[in-house]
Design an enzyme around this catalytic site. Structure first.
Site, PDB file in Angstrom:
ATOM      1  N   GLU A   1       3.817   7.454   8.031  1.00  0.00           N
ATOM      2  CA  GLU A   1       4.895   6.506   8.630  1.00  0.00           C
ATOM      3  C   GLU A   1       6.218   7.078   9.168  1.00  0.00           C
ATOM      4  OE1 GLU A   1       4.258   1.866   7.839  1.00  0.00           O
ATOM      5  OE2 GLU A   1       6.139   2.734   6.742  1.00  0.00           O
TER       6      GLU A   1
ATOM      7  N   HIS B   1     -17.573  16.232  -5.047  1.00  0.00           N
ATOM      8  CA  HIS B   1     -18.858  16.154  -4.885  1.00  0.00           C
ATOM      9  C   HIS B   1     -19.028  15.038  -3.410  1.00  0.00           C
ATOM     10  CE1 HIS B   1     -20.137  17.711  -8.616  1.00  0.00           C
ATOM     11  NE2 HIS B   1     -18.866  17.574  -8.710  1.00  0.00           N
TER      12      HIS B   1
ATOM     13  N   LYS C   1       0.473  -5.828  15.062  1.00  0.00           N
ATOM     14  CA  LYS C   1       1.136  -7.317  14.848  1.00  0.00           C
ATOM     15  C   LYS C   1       1.194  -8.112  16.112  1.00  0.00           C
ATOM     16  CE  LYS C   1       4.025  -5.968  11.135  1.00  0.00           C
ATOM     17  NZ  LYS C   1       5.417  -5.536  10.724  1.00  0.00           N
TER      18      LYS C   1
HETATM   19  O1  PA5 Z   1       7.995   1.357   4.884  1.00  0.00           O
HETATM   20  C1  PA5 Z   1       7.825   0.187   5.779  1.00  0.00           C
HETATM   21  O2  PA5 Z   1       8.898  -0.088   6.471  1.00  0.00           O
HETATM   22  C2  PA5 Z   1       6.780  -0.774   5.705  1.00  0.00           C
HETATM   23  O3  PA5 Z   1       5.644  -0.086   5.080  1.00  0.00           O
HETATM   24  C3  PA5 Z   1       7.015  -1.811   5.126  1.00  0.00           C
HETATM   25  O4  PA5 Z   1       7.452  -1.641   3.794  1.00  0.00           O
HETATM   26  C4  PA5 Z   1       5.739  -2.928   5.101  1.00  0.00           C
HETATM   27  O5  PA5 Z   1       5.559  -3.164   6.613  1.00  0.00           O
HETATM   28  C5  PA5 Z   1       6.362  -4.219   4.436  1.00  0.00           C
HETATM   29  O6  PA5 Z   1       7.614  -4.699   5.300  1.00  0.00           O
HETATM   30  P1  PA5 Z   1       8.403  -5.988   4.668  1.00  0.00           P
HETATM   31  O7  PA5 Z   1       8.882  -5.424   3.182  1.00  0.00           O
HETATM   32  O8  PA5 Z   1       9.306  -6.231   5.589  1.00  0.00           O
HETATM   33  O9  PA5 Z   1       7.432  -7.131   4.105  1.00  0.00           O
END
Ligand code: PA5
Length: 444
Positions: free
Chosen positions: A285, A306, A420
């Site tokens: 990310e 494996h 989303k």
């Molecule tokens: O690193 C990030 O920002 C995302 O992976 C969030 O942790 C994830 O989308 C969850 O978001 P939230 O904590 O707002 O529910």
């Protein structure tokens, strides 16, 4: 140092002058991070977190954990991505991947709200039947669909079982200090809340209440975790020549420039599997944007030798491996010899099983490098809380430096919004009407 970099297996892939050339870039990236002058500089709360954390809240986390331990058979952790992976990684590494099945005096822990699968939800609900439960819902934005949906179900369950008053003792919300539906709901209902600071992004939040409350409920020593992270914060601020974190970031970028665009995080310990999931989110990310980035993947050996071993040894030469070599396993197992030796395994006996695992590692690293796969080795002292805290900080900082070297903003995640928007439009969420028809036409 709980983690040290071993570059022994890189010599056929990176010449000393290449690392020297990357040094200036890594130092510039570190300066940019410490000066707070780079992209995403409003999300640098994690840098000083091991020293600057909220001590009052930290004590409240311990009190809440004790309360949950004393009145619950099960803790339901609701969260997705950065809001649950770190806690799960810690509990599996520090306790066991079989944590729920161990003989213990702490609650079982189940993770929900990290998918939208109805079978999964029903199964966890049926496990909860007849048990005392508490819920920790974790969402920084407080609006993420997956955890919000799961929380609706588990809030109702807790209220039905313990009443609205009783629910106040059993529901704990970790969210933004002021914004979001979850914060509003918690305030209205009188649930205890813990804060995710504005300047700490989800994937950098494991050392906040996000990770620490479930980790403490599992009986792990969160003081020791923070002490390990603090040691990393101090040691990993040194200059490049004395900084394995910066060198690791630099090496990743050198390998990427040589078309090694997949990093396989390797371990020989199944309790590390969720840690690898946490790592994949952190790096994926943070770096995967603007058409760039190393794709983070993971394997657990020897099992995956494996299944994936053939490809790694002999397939497209697009990857490098980063082996997390845990020097001291939590437990060992002495292999006795057998008088009859009918299975022919006596050559493995009269020694600890960890020695056999180590020979598998040594044999594999030699084979894979011979096959053209560069191997970075990160030696992790052990799987204690202190080493976990150190490792978290090591990878967070390496990721930030690496991202800056790559020229991306390591702290945003604009791409996550695309699915989303489509999902909301297809589900008919108010405000998304315009996109619905066009998307449905594409699906026909
Ligand atoms: O690193 C990030 O920002 C995302 O992976 C969030 O942790 C994830 O989308 C969850 O978001 P939230 O904590 O707002 O529910």
């Amino acid at each position: 140092m709980s983690i040290s970099l071993n570059t022994k297996y890189l010599k056929d892939f990176i010449a000393p002058h290449e690392l020297e050339a990357a040094k200036a870039q890594a130092e510039l990236a570190a300066k940019t991070l410490h000066d707070r002058s780079g992209l995403g500089n409003d999300f640098l709360g994690w840098v000083n977190l091991p020293t600057d954390y909220d001590k009052e809240e930290f004590e409240r986390i311990k009190v809440a954990a004790k309360k949950i331990q004393s009145n619950s058979d099960i803790l339901i952790v609701i969260g997705i991505g950065g809001s649950y992976l770190g806690a799960r990684a810690a509990i599996e590494l520090l306790k066991s991947p079989f944590y729920n099945n161990l003989k213990k005096d702490t609650p079982d822990i189940y993770y929900v709200g990290n998918n939208i699968n109805p079978t999964y939800l029903n199964e966890v609900l049926s496990i909860c039947e007849g048990k005392d439960i508490s819920v920790n819902v974790i969402s920084k934005s407080g609006t993420t669909t997956e955890p919000a949906l799961a929380f609706r179900v588990f809030r109702e369950l807790v209220e039905k079982k313990y009443g609205k008053e009783g629910a106040k003792d059993r529901i704990f919300c970790t969210t933004d200090k002021a914004r979001g539906t979850l914060k509003q709901l918690a305030d209205t209902e009188g649930y205890e809340t813990f804060v995710i600071a504005d300047d700490v992004g989800g994937r950098y939040s494991v050392l906040t209440a996000v990770g620490l409350l479930p980790i403490a409920v599992a009986g792990c020593d969160i003081d020791a975790i923070m002490a390990g992270a603090k040691q990393a914060q101090d040691e990993l601020a040194k200059d490049f020549d004395n900084n394995d974190c910066y060198k690791y970031a630099a090496i990743r970028n050198i390998l990427y420039s040589k078309n090694k665009s997949i990093e396989l995080l390797v371990s020989y310990d199944p309790s590390f599997t969720m840690m690898a999931e946490w790592f994949k989110q952190l790096f994926g990310e943070s770096e995967g944007k603007d058409g760039k980035g190393i794709f983070p993947a993971s394997v657990t050996f020897s099992t995956d030798l494996h299944s994936m071993g053939q490809f790694i040894q002999d397939g497209s030469r697009v990857m490098f491996e980063t082996v997390v070599d845990i020097k001291k396993p939590k437990q060992d197992f002495f292999l006795e010899s057998d008088a009859e030796n009918l299975d022919g395994l006596n050559f493995l006996t009269n020694q600890n099983m960890s020695v056999v695992n180590r020979k598998a590692f040594e044999g594999t690293v030699l084979a894979h490098t011979e096959g053209g796969v560069p191997n970075i080795v990160l030696e992790l002292e052990d799987t204690t809380e202190k080493s976990f805290g150190y490792m978290v900080y090591f990878f967070e900082k390496a990721c930030a430096i690496s991202g800056y070297m790559l020229g991306v903003n390591p702290f945003n995640q604009p791409g996550v919004e695309s699915y989303k928007k489509n999902m909301f439009a297809l589900l008919g969420k108010p405000g998304y009407e315009d996109q619905k028809a066009a998307l449905e036409a594409k699906l026909k």
